[in-house]
Motif scaffolding. Structure first.
Motif, PDB file in Angstrom:
ATOM      1  N   MET A 194       0.826  -1.204   0.000  1.00 28.29           N
ATOM      2  CA  MET A 194       0.000   0.000   0.000  1.00 28.29           C
ATOM      3  C   MET A 194       0.864   1.260   0.000  1.00 28.29           C
ATOM      4  O   MET A 194       0.627   2.204  -0.777  1.00 28.29           O
ATOM      5  CB  MET A 194      -0.909  -0.012   1.227  1.00 28.29           C
ATOM      6  CG  MET A 194      -1.751   1.240   1.420  1.00 28.29           C
ATOM      7  SD  MET A 194      -3.047   1.385   0.189  1.00 28.29           S
ATOM      8  CE  MET A 194      -4.115   0.032   0.693  1.00 28.29           C
ATOM      9  N   VAL A 195       1.865   1.281   0.857  1.00 27.39           N
ATOM     10  CA  VAL A 195       2.743   2.449   0.934  1.00 27.39           C
ATOM     11  C   VAL A 195       3.505   2.651  -0.381  1.00 27.39           C
ATOM     12  O   VAL A 195       3.612   3.771  -0.890  1.00 27.39           O
ATOM     13  CB  VAL A 195       3.721   2.304   2.118  1.00 27.39           C
ATOM     14  CG1 VAL A 195       4.813   3.367   2.050  1.00 27.39           C
ATOM     15  CG2 VAL A 195       2.978   2.393   3.437  1.00 27.39           C
ATOM     16  N   ALA A 196       4.022   1.574  -0.940  1.00 26.31           N
ATOM     17  CA  ALA A 196       4.794   1.680  -2.183  1.00 26.31           C
ATOM     18  C   ALA A 196       3.949   2.235  -3.322  1.00 26.31           C
ATOM     19  O   ALA A 196       4.398   3.126  -4.069  1.00 26.31           O
ATOM     20  CB  ALA A 196       5.358   0.308  -2.556  1.00 26.31           C
ATOM     21  N   SER A 197       2.723   1.736  -3.461  1.00 33.58           N
ATOM     22  CA  SER A 197       1.875   2.207  -4.559  1.00 33.58           C
ATOM     23  C   SER A 197       1.397   3.635  -4.329  1.00 33.58           C
ATOM     24  O   SER A 197       1.297   4.432  -5.269  1.00 33.58           O
ATOM     25  CB  SER A 197       0.675   1.274  -4.733  1.00 33.58           C
ATOM     26  OG  SER A 197      -0.134   1.268  -3.574  1.00 33.58           O
ATOM     27  N   THR A 198       1.126   3.991  -3.075  1.00 30.67           N
ATOM     28  CA  THR A 198       0.614   5.322  -2.766  1.00 30.67           C
ATOM     29  C   THR A 198       1.687   6.393  -2.930  1.00 30.67           C
ATOM     30  O   THR A 198       1.403   7.516  -3.371  1.00 30.67           O
ATOM     31  CB  THR A 198       0.050   5.353  -1.333  1.00 30.67           C
ATOM     32  OG1 THR A 198      -0.951   4.351  -1.201  1.00 30.67           O
ATOM     33  CG2 THR A 198      -0.554   6.702  -1.009  1.00 30.67           C
TER      34      THR A 198
END
Length: 329
Positions: A194-198
């Protein structure tokens, strides 16, 4: 179906398996579980659930119940069971709906029979498939060299089950060997994705100035997330305690245009608030249960090099703390 064998031998257990027509042809691994009586059933629920995706033979070795606290401490340090004047082996063979997608052997060694658990397990290891050893509760000091750990190519610990998970993980870090993994890391797989994509577009623009992670005190998953963010983003990452929320509560990313906040909304969802965007985005991201984390690790069965890199920062912190303490004295 559960078959109970009292004062049995490994030969009798193997013979019983053969007489019941148990075949190992479809099994993809052997899962060895080192547990106690109190935690046995909970561990088997997770193992049987994971076996639906990864058919396996489960061999659970249950610690003797009559050992003293000193004996338990000794077992955790050297991996061997305490001595006893007499010894015997009781066992259960669980088949069908009592065993998930495979057969389950539960071994109850006592006394002399409990001294070397690895010799009890070896006859039940399936040929030509990987062996995984899992400690659902207290792990040995050095999993890779403990008797049951030495049988395996993958060794799974579960520091979230400990009273102080972060400290338990820090204690394991200096003893890390490739093939070791902890479920505190597996719990944040979805968070990391989630963090990587956001943050992808923000990272490309070089707009990230700092991060604040709020979460449960002493939570090992929070500690791992913080170290992973530091390594990947190269910015300061601050920790804030949020005792009312299990695991990670929020991740706040400081950017040139304002704060981007990822918040755990409930058991099933997270909410993403972006600077300049009035309406938050709600995304499905369920908390990870033991079955899901075990299933992921049984699917991987290879060293996690990112985990190795992140865990190394725990070892570095411990080494620096030891040096500082020596200077004080």
């Amino acid at each position: 179906m559960i078959i109970n064998l009292t004062e049995t031998t490994t030969d009798e257990i193997v013979s019983t398996l053969l007489s019941e027509g148990v075949s190992s042809g479809s099994r993809v691994l052997t899962l060895v579980i080192d547990t106690d009586r109190d935690g046995l059933e909970e561990a088997l629920v997770a193992a049987h659930g994971a076996s639906l995706d990864h058919p396996c033979r489960v061999v659970a070795v249950v610690s003797p119940t009559n050992g003293s606290d000193d004996a338990d401490d000794d077992r955790r340090h050297n991996g061997h069971r305490p001595d006893g004047s007499l010894g015997h082996l009781d066992a259960e063979i669980r088949l069908g709906h009592d065993a998930g997608a495979g057969e389950t052997l539960v071994l109850f060694p006592e006394g002399e029979a409990a001294r070397h658990a690895d010799t009890l397990v070896v006859p039940f290891l399936l040929p030509d498939v990987p062996v995984v050893t899992w400690w659902p509760y207290a792990p040995p000091v050095r999993p890779a060299t403990s008797p049951l750990g030495a049988l395996a190519t993958t060794r799974i610990t579960n520091t979230p089950s400990q009273p102080d998970p972060s400290s338990a993980l820090a204690a394991l870090a200096p003893e890390y060997t490739r093939g070791d993994i902890d479920l505190a890391w597996t719990r944040i797989t979805l968070w990391r994705a989630m963090v990587a994509s956001t943050l992808d577009s923000l990272l490309c623009a070089g707009a990230v100035r700092g991060v604040v992670v709020a979460g449960e005190p002493h939570n090992a998953s929070v500690s791992l997330m913080i170290r992973w963010l530091r390594l990947r983003l190269g910015v300061d990452v601050e920790r804030v305690d949020a005792p009312e929320v299990p695991g990670i509560a929020t991740i706040t990313v400081r950017t040139d245009s304002g704060d981007l906040v990822i918040t755990r909304k409930d058991h099933e969802r997270v909410m993403i608030t972006r600077p300049g965007v009035e309406r938050p985005q709600v995304v499905t991201m369920a908390r990870r249960e033991p079955v899901a984390t075990m299933s992921e690790e049984l699917r991987r069965l290879s060293p996690d090099l990112v985990y190795e890199e992140v865990l190394a920062t725990f070892a570095e912190d411990s080494a620096q703390a030891a040096v500082a303490e020596e200077r004080i004295h």
